[in-house]
Design a protein around this motif. Structure first.
Motif, PDB file in Angstrom:
ATOM      1  N   LYS A 217       0.296  -7.281  -3.609  1.00  0.00           N
ATOM      2  CA  LYS A 217       1.203  -6.133  -3.507  1.00  0.00           C
ATOM      3  C   LYS A 217       1.347  -5.656  -2.066  1.00  0.00           C
ATOM      4  O   LYS A 217       0.496  -5.959  -1.204  1.00  0.00           O
TER       5      LYS A 217
ATOM      6  N   HIS B   4      -2.544   6.621   1.100  1.00  0.00           N
ATOM      7  CA  HIS B   4      -3.383   7.771   1.481  1.00  0.00           C
ATOM      8  C   HIS B   4      -2.906   9.070   0.810  1.00  0.00           C
ATOM      9  O   HIS B   4      -3.722   9.767   0.206  1.00  0.00           O
TER      10      HIS B   4
ATOM     11  N   ILE C 225      -1.316   9.349  -1.847  1.00  0.00           N
ATOM     12  CA  ILE C 225      -1.526   9.204  -3.303  1.00  0.00           C
ATOM     13  C   ILE C 225      -2.912   9.717  -3.712  1.00  0.00           C
ATOM     14  O   ILE C 225      -3.093  10.267  -4.790  1.00  0.00           O
TER      15      ILE C 225
ATOM     16  N   SER D 279      -7.325   4.531  -6.398  1.00  0.00           N
ATOM     17  CA  SER D 279      -6.221   4.950  -7.257  1.00  0.00           C
ATOM     18  C   SER D 279      -5.855   3.721  -8.098  1.00  0.00           C
ATOM     19  O   SER D 279      -6.251   2.604  -7.759  1.00  0.00           O
TER      20      SER D 279
HETATM   21  C1  MEV Z   1      -5.133   1.356  -0.220  1.00  0.00           C
HETATM   22  O1  MEV Z   1      -4.354   0.176  -0.499  1.00  0.00           O
HETATM   23  C2  MEV Z   1      -4.304   2.573  -0.497  1.00  0.00           C
HETATM   24  C3  MEV Z   1      -5.032   3.893  -0.385  1.00  0.00           C
HETATM   25  O2  MEV Z   1      -4.071   4.916  -0.724  1.00  0.00           O
HETATM   26  C4  MEV Z   1      -6.229   3.990  -1.297  1.00  0.00           C
HETATM   27  C5  MEV Z   1      -5.852   3.977  -2.768  1.00  0.00           C
HETATM   28  O3  MEV Z   1      -4.724   4.307  -3.143  1.00  0.00           O
HETATM   29  O4  MEV Z   1      -6.775   3.660  -3.580  1.00  0.00           O
HETATM   30  C6  MEV Z   1      -5.477   4.164   1.040  1.00  0.00           C
END
Ligand code: MEV
Length: 345
Positions: free
Chosen positions: A19, A26, A28, A166
């Motif tokens: 992806k 961040h 999110i 997330s």
């Molecule tokens: C990592 O690909 C993306 C972040 O937002 C962490 C997450 O969403 O788990 C930094």
């Protein structure tokens, strides 16, 4: 969800896409929306039934040769050729543990892992590995899990291995396409498929990472503790950029999508998650004709994406000069898929 095969266990292969986060990484983590899309590079996990209780993992493309995980009574024993456990293996191992507990079956298989993407580059390989392993292991035990079951088990794997995650990466590895994801006030996440039907010709540049996702998320958290109002404001602005980008994607306004990528990169840079090498790639891509470019994922090295309709070749050449590796990719491809290769006699 009854076993389809009784005692007969088939050899199967499951694949899940990597992806890129188009917008909102961040932010999110703090409840703002993100837009994420699958890319046409996949992880393949073949599951081959064995006659014993051993789960043997062969992950040559993950540069992890000779990992053997054995279940003895209630213990999991991990052995490697080098006496070290590498992170991709932690996801494989946890995926097998979680899915076998969920299905209440634990039989021996050979798991053969092949990746079309570099591991740890911010392209979601750990989620693809987790999701493809869950589906391959379940299928070779005779179970078809629903996409919601797969996404939820995959997220559990990421949370248990990383401590914090997330569901962005495991959702996109499961469902594919382009998804908008956001946390609700109850801590649950909602997913929405964006039916843009827009071709997004993306070039990815990659440089070595100097920090893990977990470390980068922690670093931002510390910055937020030092400057709560300021960082809250930046997160909120990233959220606004993401919602504007959703509208632009739905209207297929690529000029605007590119412009918003540039704004999103500036905001990420202000959080301290970009670095000199990532910024170099971001700027050469724009100079070579990209409509927009930004770091993607957690930062601290890792990947940059550039939106380059009609200029993909030129932009890739420019990005290559500053990247360890580049990829031209098509986005929005299908999520996890599984097929039976042969039934055991
Ligand atoms: C990592 O690909 C993306 C972040 O937002 C962490 C997450 O969403 O788990 C930094």
């Amino acid at each position: 969800m009854p076993s389809l095969f009784g005692g007969l266990m088939p050899k199967v292969v499951a694949s899940a896409p990597g992806k890129v986060t188009l917008f909102g990484e961040h932010a999110i983590v703090y409840g703002y929306p993100a837009i994420v899309t699958s890319i046409d590079r996949r992880v393949y996990v073949t599951s081959e039934p064995r006659n014993d209780n051993t789960v043997k993992i062969m992950a040559l493309d993950l540069r992890v040769p000779g990992i053997i995980v054995t279940y003895k009574d209630n213990e999991v024993v991990v052995g490697t050729d080098y006496g070290q456990s590498l992170s991709a293996v932690a996801y494989l191992n946890k995926a097998v543990e979680i899915v076998s507990e969920y299905l209440n079956v634990r039989k021996g298989v050979n798991l053969i892992v092949r990746s079309e993407m570099p591991v740890g580059a911010g392209l979601g390989t750990s989620a693809s590995v987790s999701v493809a392993t869950i589906v391959a292991y379940a299928k070779s035990m005779g179970y078809d899990l629903s996409p919601d079951e797969v996404a939820s088990l995959g997220w559990r794997v990421e949370k248990e291995v990383q401590g914090i995650a997330s569901p962005m990466d495991t959702s996109i590895a499961t469902y594919g396409g382009i998804l908008k994801i956001q946390a609700t006030s109850t801590g649950k996440y909602v997913r929405e498929k964006l039916n843009t039907e827009t071709e997004l010709p993306i070039v990815i540049g990659y440089v070595e990472r100097t920090a893990t996702t977990k470390e980068m998320v922690k670093m931002v958290k510390k910055l937020k503790e030092r400057y709560p109002d300021l960082v809250d404001g930046i997160m909120k602005e990233i959220g606004t950029v993401t919602l504007e980008a959703e509208k632009a994607l739905l209207k297929r306004d690529l000029e605007k999508v590119g412009e918003l990528m540039n704004i999103n990169h500036g905001l990420l840079d202000s959080l301290g998650v970009s670095n000199y090498r990532l910024n170099e790639i971001v700027y050469v891509a724009r100079a070579a004709g990209a409509l927009g470019s930004k770091l993607t994922g957690a930062g601290g090295g890792g990947a940059v994406i550039a939106l380059a309709p009609n200029t993909q070749e030129r932009v890739e050449v420019a990005m290559k000069l500053h990247s360890t590796m580049t990829l031209k990719t098509r986005v929005g491809v299908g999520g996890v898929a599984v097929k039976e290769l042969e039934k055991a006699p």
